[in-house]
Design a protein around this motif. Sequence first.
Motif, PDB file in Angstrom:
ATOM      1  N   VAL A   1      37.739  25.298  40.265  1.00  0.00           N
ATOM      2  CA  VAL A   1      38.425  26.529  39.856  1.00  0.00           C
ATOM      3  C   VAL A   1      37.517  27.394  38.993  1.00  0.00           C
ATOM      4  CG1 VAL A   1      40.345  27.433  38.495  1.00  0.00           C
ATOM      5  CG2 VAL A   1      40.740  25.569  40.105  1.00  0.00           C
ATOM      6  N   ASP A   2      36.801  26.785  38.048  1.00  0.00           N
ATOM      7  CA  ASP A   2      35.879  27.554  37.202  1.00  0.00           C
ATOM      8  C   ASP A   2      34.832  28.278  38.041  1.00  0.00           C
ATOM      9  OD1 ASP A   2      37.231  26.725  34.940  1.00  0.00           O
ATOM     10  OD2 ASP A   2      35.742  25.209  34.374  1.00  0.00           O
ATOM     11  N   ASN A   3      34.306  27.587  39.054  1.00  0.00           N
ATOM     12  CA  ASN A   3      33.310  28.217  39.929  1.00  0.00           C
ATOM     13  C   ASN A   3      33.896  29.423  40.658  1.00  0.00           C
ATOM     14  OD1 ASN A   3      31.225  26.470  39.267  1.00  0.00           O
ATOM     15  ND2 ASN A   3      31.682  25.069  40.937  1.00  0.00           N
ATOM     16  N   TRP A   4      35.112  29.292  41.162  1.00  0.00           N
ATOM     17  CA  TRP A   4      35.737  30.403  41.872  1.00  0.00           C
ATOM     18  C   TRP A   4      36.068  31.561  40.941  1.00  0.00           C
ATOM     19  CZ3 TRP A   4      35.697  32.064  46.573  1.00  0.00           C
ATOM     20  CH2 TRP A   4      35.343  31.180  47.578  1.00  0.00           C
ATOM     21  N   LEU A   5      36.494  31.257  39.721  1.00  0.00           N
ATOM     22  CA  LEU A   5      36.760  32.334  38.763  1.00  0.00           C
ATOM     23  C   LEU A   5      35.479  33.080  38.426  1.00  0.00           C
ATOM     24  CD1 LEU A   5      39.330  30.613  36.382  1.00  0.00           C
ATOM     25  CD2 LEU A   5      39.771  32.427  38.054  1.00  0.00           C
ATOM     26  N   ASP A   6      34.379  32.349  38.265  1.00  0.00           N
ATOM     27  CA  ASP A   6      33.087  32.998  38.033  1.00  0.00           C
ATOM     28  C   ASP A   6      32.711  33.891  39.209  1.00  0.00           C
ATOM     29  OD1 ASP A   6      32.793  31.827  35.558  1.00  0.00           O
ATOM     30  OD2 ASP A   6      31.416  30.259  36.245  1.00  0.00           O
ATOM     31  N   GLU A   7      32.947  33.409  40.414  1.00  0.00           N
ATOM     32  CA  GLU A   7      32.644  34.187  41.610  1.00  0.00           C
ATOM     33  C   GLU A   7      33.464  35.480  41.651  1.00  0.00           C
ATOM     34  OE1 GLU A   7      30.912  35.378  45.083  1.00  0.00           O
ATOM     35  OE2 GLU A   7      30.329  33.661  43.869  1.00  0.00           O
ATOM     36  N   ILE A   8      34.726  35.383  41.302  1.00  0.00           N
ATOM     37  CA  ILE A   8      35.596  36.569  41.288  1.00  0.00           C
ATOM     38  C   ILE A   8      35.095  37.575  40.252  1.00  0.00           C
ATOM     39  CG2 ILE A   8      37.919  37.387  40.701  1.00  0.00           C
ATOM     40  CD1 ILE A   8      38.931  34.704  41.968  1.00  0.00           C
ATOM     41  N   LYS A   9      34.740  37.091  39.070  1.00  0.00           N
ATOM     42  CA  LYS A   9      34.222  37.985  38.019  1.00  0.00           C
ATOM     43  C   LYS A   9      32.923  38.645  38.473  1.00  0.00           C
ATOM     44  CE  LYS A   9      36.207  35.249  34.315  1.00  0.00           C
ATOM     45  NZ  LYS A   9      35.928  34.258  33.274  1.00  0.00           N
ATOM     46  N   TRP A  10      32.015  37.846  39.070  1.00  0.00           N
ATOM     47  CA  TRP A  10      30.746  38.387  39.542  1.00  0.00           C
ATOM     48  C   TRP A  10      30.975  39.452  40.608  1.00  0.00           C
ATOM     49  CZ3 TRP A  10      25.939  39.438  38.770  1.00  0.00           C
ATOM     50  CH2 TRP A  10      25.111  39.740  39.830  1.00  0.00           C
TER      51      TRP A  10
ATOM     52  N   LYS B   1      32.134  42.670  39.009  1.00  0.00           N
ATOM     53  CA  LYS B   1      31.032  43.363  38.336  1.00  0.00           C
ATOM     54  C   LYS B   1      30.086  43.992  39.352  1.00  0.00           C
ATOM     55  CE  LYS B   1      31.015  40.646  34.123  1.00  0.00           C
ATOM     56  NZ  LYS B   1      30.283  39.715  33.271  1.00  0.00           N
ATOM     57  N   PHE B   2      29.798  43.255  40.412  1.00  0.00           N
ATOM     58  CA  PHE B   2      28.890  43.746  41.441  1.00  0.00           C
ATOM     59  C   PHE B   2      29.463  45.002  42.101  1.00  0.00           C
ATOM     60  CE2 PHE B   2      27.133  43.712  45.765  1.00  0.00           C
ATOM     61  CZ  PHE B   2      25.786  43.726  45.455  1.00  0.00           C
ATOM     62  N   GLU B   3      30.745  44.970  42.458  1.00  0.00           N
ATOM     63  CA  GLU B   3      31.381  46.126  43.089  1.00  0.00           C
ATOM     64  C   GLU B   3      31.367  47.340  42.179  1.00  0.00           C
ATOM     65  OE1 GLU B   3      35.296  45.176  44.532  1.00  0.00           O
ATOM     66  OE2 GLU B   3      34.542  43.416  45.601  1.00  0.00           O
ATOM     67  N   SER B   4      31.575  47.129  40.883  1.00  0.00           N
ATOM     68  CA  SER B   4      31.649  48.261  39.958  1.00  0.00           C
ATOM     69  C   SER B   4      30.272  48.814  39.599  1.00  0.00           C
ATOM     70  CB  SER B   4      32.414  47.873  38.692  1.00  0.00           C
ATOM     71  OG  SER B   4      31.697  46.907  37.956  1.00  0.00           O
ATOM     72  N   SER B   5      29.201  48.134  40.006  1.00  0.00           N
ATOM     73  CA  SER B   5      27.862  48.594  39.651  1.00  0.00           C
ATOM     74  C   SER B   5      27.086  49.139  40.846  1.00  0.00           C
ATOM     75  CB  SER B   5      27.086  47.452  38.996  1.00  0.00           C
ATOM     76  OG  SER B   5      26.899  46.396  39.915  1.00  0.00           O
TER      77      SER B   5
END
Length: 63
Positions: free
Chosen positions: A24-33, A36-40
């Motif tokens: 779950v932690d890995n997937w949450l990190d992926e969602i956050k990344w 951030k990637f989309e907004s940049s």
Amino acid sequence: MVKEFEDLKKELEKLPKAQQKEWVDNWLDEIKWSSKFESSQNELEMLAREASEEYRDGKTKDL
């Protein structure tokens, strides 16, 4: 929730708690990344253009 997510949740519940948390932690990190990637995108496009110009102008070095 979509059926696939429910299926995934059932499969995760079969794993040991530590492995569930890691997954779950890995997937949450992926969602956050991804967010951030989309907004940049504008900034990334600007940096890519700048890098291309520097390469074209001979201002870069081989690694």
